[in-house]
Design an enzyme around this catalytic site. Structure first.
Site, mmCIF file in Angstrom:
data_model
loop_
_atom_site.group_PDB
_atom_site.id
_atom_site.type_symbol
_atom_site.label_atom_id
_atom_site.label_comp_id
_atom_site.label_asym_id
_atom_site.label_seq_id
_atom_site.Cartn_x
_atom_site.Cartn_y
_atom_site.Cartn_z
ATOM 1 N N LYS A 1 -4.875 -10.595 -7.206
ATOM 2 C CA LYS A 1 -6.073 -10.447 -6.310
ATOM 3 C C LYS A 1 -6.866 -9.471 -6.724
ATOM 4 O O LYS A 1 -6.535 -8.323 -7.181
ATOM 5 C CB LYS A 1 -5.535 -10.052 -4.892
ATOM 6 C CG LYS A 1 -6.603 -10.043 -3.767
ATOM 7 C CD LYS A 1 -5.861 -9.279 -2.576
ATOM 8 C CE LYS A 1 -5.668 -7.830 -2.444
ATOM 9 N NZ LYS A 1 -5.165 -7.489 -0.971
ATOM 10 N N LYS B 1 0.717 -1.263 0.112
ATOM 11 C CA LYS B 1 0.145 0.045 0.009
ATOM 12 C C LYS B 1 0.628 1.252 -0.006
ATOM 13 O O LYS B 1 0.589 2.234 -0.657
ATOM 14 C CB LYS B 1 -0.789 -0.144 1.201
ATOM 15 C CG LYS B 1 -2.211 -0.792 1.107
ATOM 16 C CD LYS B 1 -3.115 -0.711 2.133
ATOM 17 C CE LYS B 1 -4.035 -1.582 2.087
ATOM 18 N NZ LYS B 1 -4.959 -1.476 3.353
ATOM 19 N N LYS C 1 -9.566 -3.230 -5.092
ATOM 20 C CA LYS C 1 -9.975 -1.720 -5.832
ATOM 21 C C LYS C 1 -8.965 -1.090 -6.110
ATOM 22 O O LYS C 1 -9.030 -0.184 -6.730
ATOM 23 C CB LYS C 1 -10.981 -1.232 -4.798
ATOM 24 C CG LYS C 1 -12.416 -1.380 -4.968
ATOM 25 C CD LYS C 1 -13.069 -1.171 -6.355
ATOM 26 C CE LYS C 1 -14.152 0.021 -6.530
ATOM 27 N NZ LYS C 1 -15.011 0.039 -5.467
HETATM 28 P P1 TYM Z 1 -10.732 -5.105 3.336
HETATM 29 O O1 TYM Z 1 -11.798 -3.933 3.731
HETATM 30 O O2 TYM Z 1 -9.655 -4.819 2.338
HETATM 31 O O3 TYM Z 1 -11.389 -6.406 2.718
HETATM 32 C C1 TYM Z 1 -12.621 -6.880 3.339
HETATM 33 C C2 TYM Z 1 -12.452 -8.456 3.362
HETATM 34 O O4 TYM Z 1 -12.549 -8.922 2.048
HETATM 35 C C3 TYM Z 1 -11.462 -9.811 1.772
HETATM 36 N N1 TYM Z 1 -10.977 -9.871 0.381
HETATM 37 C C4 TYM Z 1 -10.926 -10.682 -0.308
HETATM 38 N N2 TYM Z 1 -11.063 -12.106 -0.306
HETATM 39 C C5 TYM Z 1 -10.865 -12.946 -1.320
HETATM 40 N N3 TYM Z 1 -10.352 -12.583 -2.744
HETATM 41 C C6 TYM Z 1 -10.098 -11.112 -2.838
HETATM 42 N N4 TYM Z 1 -9.734 -10.688 -4.106
HETATM 43 C C7 TYM Z 1 -10.245 -10.232 -1.576
HETATM 44 N N5 TYM Z 1 -10.183 -8.780 -1.271
HETATM 45 C C8 TYM Z 1 -10.479 -8.533 -0.142
HETATM 46 C C9 TYM Z 1 -10.419 -9.586 2.807
HETATM 47 O O5 TYM Z 1 -9.646 -10.441 3.002
HETATM 48 C C10 TYM Z 1 -11.253 -8.939 4.088
HETATM 49 O O6 TYM Z 1 -11.646 -10.367 4.924
HETATM 50 N N6 TYM Z 1 -7.866 -5.075 7.453
HETATM 51 C C11 TYM Z 1 -9.138 -5.605 6.765
HETATM 52 C C12 TYM Z 1 -10.257 -4.908 7.792
HETATM 53 C C13 TYM Z 1 -10.180 -5.171 8.900
HETATM 54 C C14 TYM Z 1 -10.405 -6.367 9.610
HETATM 55 C C15 TYM Z 1 -10.578 -6.047 11.059
HETATM 56 C C16 TYM Z 1 -10.610 -7.825 9.148
HETATM 57 C C17 TYM Z 1 -10.118 -4.144 10.236
HETATM 58 N N7 TYM Z 1 -10.040 -4.909 11.408
HETATM 59 C C18 TYM Z 1 -10.619 -7.040 12.058
HETATM 60 C C19 TYM Z 1 -10.727 -8.806 10.228
HETATM 61 C C20 TYM Z 1 -10.662 -8.327 11.542
HETATM 62 C C21 TYM Z 1 -9.267 -4.985 5.203
HETATM 63 O O7 TYM Z 1 -8.386 -4.026 4.954
HETATM 64 O O8 TYM Z 1 -10.055 -5.720 4.612
#
Ligand code: TYM
Length: 329
Positions: free
Chosen positions: A194, A112, A197
């Site tokens: 992957k 990032k 966005k």
């Molecule tokens: P975020 O907002 O980027 O994504 C949300 C969830 O979607 C999953 N994900 C995917 N799974 C499969 N294939 C993909 N291409 C793909 N893109 C995204 C992510 O693995 C995620 O589960 N850091 C986290 C948010 C967060 C969080 C937490 C998660 C903050 N606090 C506590 C779990 C527990 C994030 O940026 O997810």
């Protein structure tokens, strides 16, 4: 009941197929068997610059999508991270426990920060530590996420263990709950990376015009050759489409492969476009419904925050006490 907690960023407004299949679909299933806490992580969103009006709107759009996708506020606690101040409070404590090098090894930070054109904020660096606080506050047993979050879960466990060793047992060590088949959904234009966005070439969103989304599916990059088989190494594009198709319909990949024997990539993509359209059309209707009455939506989130705070405040109080902070009153 065992606990689950997970979070999702409101940054993009619309979620994409990777978010849904990698995470949210599991959230919906787990709310039936677990004491579930799901949050829209607006504190995480501001690790990169956000326009305030857009952030406010996207936070509601995110909550509305979770409801539309099946999160039931009677069965799960749905809340907004900033409504529960304990997240930031425990986040600070955990920052003081994290090594600089340890934080620097997080691959998501490296990715990032490399992509950021503006100055990289310290918040982006400490982002996974706040995530650890999200999880540990609720003493979660399981954390349903996609594969890209595995390293953050490892850090969370390390920090919990470190705190427990130093100050006495306070936090449960959580486990990542990653469903292998859909752990990583790939970009439709570049099926080796992957779906994300931040590199939006072949990203299919839940809230885009279904005609546009279906068209993206029809123009997905496939491979040379003709045969529809599941072979992630040799046929990344077709395999990714099969995984998405299977997850959206409940038909196994093997079943699909058998059903498409003798047919071409075009048939598969056309049909998957229709599957996607049938899936998102009612979801979009429900999102519109939830957004048509913002005060009702805000009430759901306020009730969620209240329930979340009860749990979070208890854990934080215990941690503060263990640390040697004087009681406030
Ligand atoms: P975020 O907002 O980027 O994504 C949300 C969830 O979607 C999953 N994900 C995917 N799974 C499969 N294939 C993909 N291409 C793909 N893109 C995204 C992510 O693995 C995620 O589960 N850091 C986290 C948010 C967060 C969080 C937490 C998660 C903050 N606090 C506590 C779990 C527990 C994030 O940026 O997810």
């Amino acid at each position: 009941r065992p606990r689950v907690l997970s979070g999702i960023q409101p940054t993009a407004g619309s979620f994409h197929l990777g978010n849904y299949l990698g995470a949210i679909r599991q959230w919906v299933a787990l709310q039936e068997t677990h004491d579930a806490f799901y949050c829209v992580v607006d504190l995480h969103a501001i690790t990169v610059a956000q326009d305030p009006k857009t952030l406010r709107q996207n936070t509601r759009v995110s909550a509305a999508q979770l409801l539309a996708l099946g999160i039931d506020p009677e069965h799960a606690t749905l809340f907004v991270q900033s409504h529960v101040p304990e997240h930031a409070q425990l986040g600070w404590v955990l920052q003081c426990l994290t090594g600089f090098g340890e934080a620097g090894r997080m691959t998501q930070f490296k990715d990032k920060s490399a992509r950021q054109e503006a100055q990289v904020g310290v918040g982006l660096f400490t982002y996974p530590i706040l995530q650890a606080a999200d999880i540990l506050l609720y003493q979660a047993h399981h954390v349903p996420v996609g594969e890209d979050q595995r390293q953050h879960l490892e850090l969370t466990r390390d920090l919990a263990q470190r705190f427990n060793t130093r100050y006495g047992k306070t936090f449960r060590l959580p486990e990542a709950y990653i469903v292998k088949d859909t752990a990583k959904i790939f970009d439709l234009q570049d099926p080796t990376s992957k779906m994300s966005k931040s590199v939006p070439t072949g990203v299919v969103e839940l809230l885009e015009d279904p005609k546009r989304g279906a068209k993206k599916i029809r123009s997905a990059v496939t491979d040379t050759g003709r045969e529809i088989v599941y072979d992630p190494a040799g046929k990344a594009g077709v395999s990714n489409l099969l995984v998405i198709y299977s997850a959206l319909t409940g038909r196994t990949v093997d079943e699909l492969v058998a059903a498409y024997e003798g047919k071409g990539y075009g048939d598969l993509k056309k049909d998957l476009g229709e599957v996607y359209t049938d899936f998102v059309t009612p979801v979009q209707e429900r999102v519109r419904h939830y957004l048509s009455d913002v005060s009702e939506l805000d009430k759901i989130l306020a009730r969620g925050a209240e329930r979340a705070r009860e749990v979070a405040a208890k854990t934080l109080a215990r941690a503060y006490d263990r640390l040697g902070f004087l009681p406030a009153g």
